[in-house]
Design a protein around this motif. Structure first.
Motif, PDB file in Angstrom:
ATOM      1  N   TYR A   1      10.073   5.596   2.655  1.00  0.00           N
ATOM      2  CA  TYR A   1       9.678   6.984   2.438  1.00  0.00           C
ATOM      3  C   TYR A   1      10.592   7.660   1.421  1.00  0.00           C
ATOM      4  CZ  TYR A   1       7.120   6.305   6.805  1.00  0.00           C
ATOM      5  OH  TYR A   1       6.258   5.840   7.772  1.00  0.00           O
ATOM      6  N   ALA A   2      10.011   8.612   0.706  1.00  0.00           N
ATOM      7  CA  ALA A   2      10.820   9.488  -0.123  1.00  0.00           C
ATOM      8  C   ALA A   2      11.684  10.351   0.791  1.00  0.00           C
ATOM      9  CB  ALA A   2       9.919  10.364  -0.986  1.00  0.00           C
TER      10      ALA A   2
ATOM     11  N   ILE B   1       3.435   6.552   7.468  1.00  0.00           N
ATOM     12  CA  ILE B   1       2.397   5.716   6.865  1.00  0.00           C
ATOM     13  C   ILE B   1       2.046   4.594   7.843  1.00  0.00           C
ATOM     14  CG2 ILE B   1       4.034   4.198   5.654  1.00  0.00           C
ATOM     15  CD1 ILE B   1       1.992   4.115   3.319  1.00  0.00           C
ATOM     16  N   SER B   2       0.764   4.258   7.875  1.00  0.00           N
ATOM     17  CA  SER B   2       0.325   3.171   8.749  1.00  0.00           C
ATOM     18  C   SER B   2      -0.907   2.514   8.128  1.00  0.00           C
ATOM     19  CB  SER B   2      -0.011   3.698  10.146  1.00  0.00           C
ATOM     20  OG  SER B   2      -1.094   4.609  10.093  1.00  0.00           O
ATOM     21  N   LYS B   3      -1.248   1.341   8.641  1.00  0.00           N
ATOM     22  CA  LYS B   3      -2.440   0.664   8.152  1.00  0.00           C
ATOM     23  C   LYS B   3      -3.255   0.127   9.312  1.00  0.00           C
ATOM     24  CE  LYS B   3       0.148  -3.590   6.999  1.00  0.00           C
ATOM     25  NZ  LYS B   3      -0.466  -4.607   7.856  1.00  0.00           N
TER      26      LYS B   3
ATOM     27  N   MET C   1       0.863  -1.179   0.000  1.00  0.00           N
ATOM     28  CA  MET C   1       0.000   0.000   0.000  1.00  0.00           C
ATOM     29  C   MET C   1       0.898   1.228   0.000  1.00  0.00           C
ATOM     30  SD  MET C   1      -2.350  -1.713   2.855  1.00  0.00           S
ATOM     31  CE  MET C   1      -1.009  -2.890   3.084  1.00  0.00           C
ATOM     32  N   ALA C   2       0.539   2.229  -0.785  1.00  0.00           N
ATOM     33  CA  ALA C   2       1.440   3.372  -0.919  1.00  0.00           C
ATOM     34  C   ALA C   2       0.668   4.657  -1.125  1.00  0.00           C
ATOM     35  CB  ALA C   2       2.399   3.155  -2.091  1.00  0.00           C
ATOM     36  N   TRP C   3       1.380   5.751  -0.901  1.00  0.00           N
ATOM     37  CA  TRP C   3       0.876   7.088  -1.221  1.00  0.00           C
ATOM     38  C   TRP C   3       1.832   7.720  -2.243  1.00  0.00           C
ATOM     39  CZ3 TRP C   3      -3.692   9.109   0.385  1.00  0.00           C
ATOM     40  CH2 TRP C   3      -4.350   8.481   1.452  1.00  0.00           C
ATOM     41  N   TYR C   4       1.224   8.341  -3.238  1.00  0.00           N
ATOM     42  CA  TYR C   4       1.943   9.114  -4.225  1.00  0.00           C
ATOM     43  C   TYR C   4       1.346  10.523  -4.220  1.00  0.00           C
ATOM     44  CZ  TYR C   4       4.143   4.979  -6.321  1.00  0.00           C
ATOM     45  OH  TYR C   4       4.901   3.858  -6.554  1.00  0.00           O
ATOM     46  N   ARG C   5       2.038  11.441  -4.854  1.00  0.00           N
ATOM     47  CA  ARG C   5       1.486  12.787  -4.989  1.00  0.00           C
ATOM     48  C   ARG C   5       1.881  13.374  -6.338  1.00  0.00           C
ATOM     49  NH1 ARG C   5       5.174  15.950  -0.415  1.00  0.00           N
ATOM     50  NH2 ARG C   5       7.145  15.964  -1.609  1.00  0.00           N
ATOM     51  N   GLN C   6       1.079  14.338  -6.776  1.00  0.00           N
ATOM     52  CA  GLN C   6       1.327  14.999  -8.048  1.00  0.00           C
ATOM     53  C   GLN C   6       0.985  16.470  -7.932  1.00  0.00           C
ATOM     54  OE1 GLN C   6      -0.682  13.245 -11.420  1.00  0.00           O
ATOM     55  NE2 GLN C   6       0.796  14.110 -12.837  1.00  0.00           N
ATOM     56  N   ALA C   7       2.003  17.296  -8.095  1.00  0.00           N
ATOM     57  CA  ALA C   7       1.803  18.740  -8.113  1.00  0.00           C
ATOM     58  C   ALA C   7       1.556  19.178  -9.555  1.00  0.00           C
ATOM     59  CB  ALA C   7       3.022  19.441  -7.537  1.00  0.00           C
ATOM     60  N   PRO C   8       0.922  20.334  -9.757  1.00  0.00           N
ATOM     61  CA  PRO C   8       0.637  20.803 -11.132  1.00  0.00           C
ATOM     62  C   PRO C   8       1.906  20.884 -11.967  1.00  0.00           C
ATOM     63  CG  PRO C   8      -0.567  22.102  -9.525  1.00  0.00           C
ATOM     64  CD  PRO C   8       0.346  21.222  -8.742  1.00  0.00           C
TER      65      PRO C   8
ATOM     66  N   THR D   1       3.876  18.547 -12.856  1.00  0.00           N
ATOM     67  CA  THR D   1       4.932  17.596 -12.521  1.00  0.00           C
ATOM     68  C   THR D   1       4.414  16.168 -12.663  1.00  0.00           C
ATOM     69  OG1 THR D   1       4.408  17.383 -10.157  1.00  0.00           O
ATOM     70  CG2 THR D   1       5.811  19.241 -10.829  1.00  0.00           C
ATOM     71  N   GLN D   2       5.343  15.215 -12.639  1.00  0.00           N
ATOM     72  CA  GLN D   2       4.954  13.815 -12.690  1.00  0.00           C
ATOM     73  C   GLN D   2       4.569  13.331 -11.294  1.00  0.00           C
ATOM     74  OE1 GLN D   2       8.288  11.727 -14.478  1.00  0.00           O
ATOM     75  NE2 GLN D   2       7.342  11.887 -16.502  1.00  0.00           N
ATOM     76  N   ARG D   3       3.741  12.310 -11.269  1.00  0.00           N
ATOM     77  CA  ARG D   3       3.368  11.711  -9.993  1.00  0.00           C
ATOM     78  C   ARG D   3       4.623  11.113  -9.349  1.00  0.00           C
ATOM     79  NH1 ARG D   3      -2.065   8.176  -9.856  1.00  0.00           N
ATOM     80  NH2 ARG D   3      -2.675  10.104 -10.933  1.00  0.00           N
ATOM     81  N   GLU D   4       4.778  11.345  -8.056  1.00  0.00           N
ATOM     82  CA  GLU D   4       5.971  10.864  -7.375  1.00  0.00           C
ATOM     83  C   GLU D   4       5.611  10.060  -6.135  1.00  0.00           C
ATOM     84  OE1 GLU D   4       8.388  14.148  -6.061  1.00  0.00           O
ATOM     85  OE2 GLU D   4       6.953  14.792  -4.558  1.00  0.00           O
ATOM     86  N   PHE D   5       6.473   9.126  -5.821  1.00  0.00           N
ATOM     87  CA  PHE D   5       6.307   8.275  -4.655  1.00  0.00           C
ATOM     88  C   PHE D   5       6.480   9.077  -3.378  1.00  0.00           C
ATOM     89  CE2 PHE D   5       6.722   4.704  -1.909  1.00  0.00           C
ATOM     90  CZ  PHE D   5       7.806   4.954  -1.082  1.00  0.00           C
ATOM     91  N   VAL D   6       5.655   8.774  -2.390  1.00  0.00           N
ATOM     92  CA  VAL D   6       5.758   9.426  -1.085  1.00  0.00           C
ATOM     93  C   VAL D   6       6.143   8.419  -0.001  1.00  0.00           C
ATOM     94  CG1 VAL D   6       4.506  10.692   0.711  1.00  0.00           C
ATOM     95  CG2 VAL D   6       4.087  11.206  -1.707  1.00  0.00           C
TER      96      VAL D   6
END
Length: 116
Positions: A59-60, A69-71, A34-41, A43-48
């Motif tokens: 983590y990045a 991060i937790s589950k 399970m992961a989180w990514y982010r994308q700023a205007p 830019t490409q989507r990046e791993f968090v």
């Protein structure tokens, strides 16, 4: 059909905190990563950050020491606690999972805006 629904985004001042959540329609024990990514205007989507079924995390460099991060196995949810937020953290944040097939699924994203 597998669904991922993110929540918890919003507007926060620099130095503040937000907690993102991702509700999963799939049993969390059928997921490898399970992961989180982010994308700023513009830019490409990046791993968090990511967390595995065995609770290993990664983590990045840009968020290490600030994000966690937790589950929640009982609630089939993944969380991202974001502290000491910076304007550079402004982005749409996406939840991603890779199940045991393996197949990859994405959520629709939640906006995080950090003001200076």
């Amino acid at each position: 059909q597998v669904q991922l629904v993110e929540s918890g985004g919003g507007l926060v001042q620099a130095g503040g905190s937000l907690r993102l959540s991702c509700a999963l329609s799939i049993n969390i024990f059928d997921i490898n990563v399970m992961a989180w990514y982010r994308q700023a205007p513009g830019t490409q989507r990046e791993f968090v950050a990511h967390i595995t079924s065995g609770d290993s995390t990664g983590y990045a460099d840009s968020v290490k020491g600030r994000f966690t991060i937790s589950k929640d196995n009982a609630k089939n949810m993944v969380h991202l606690q974001m502290d000491s937020l910076k304007p550079g953290d402004t982005a749409v944040y996406y939840c991603e999972i890779i199940d045991k097939t393996p197949r990859r699924y994405w959520g629709q994203g939640t906006q995080v805006t950090v003001s200076s």
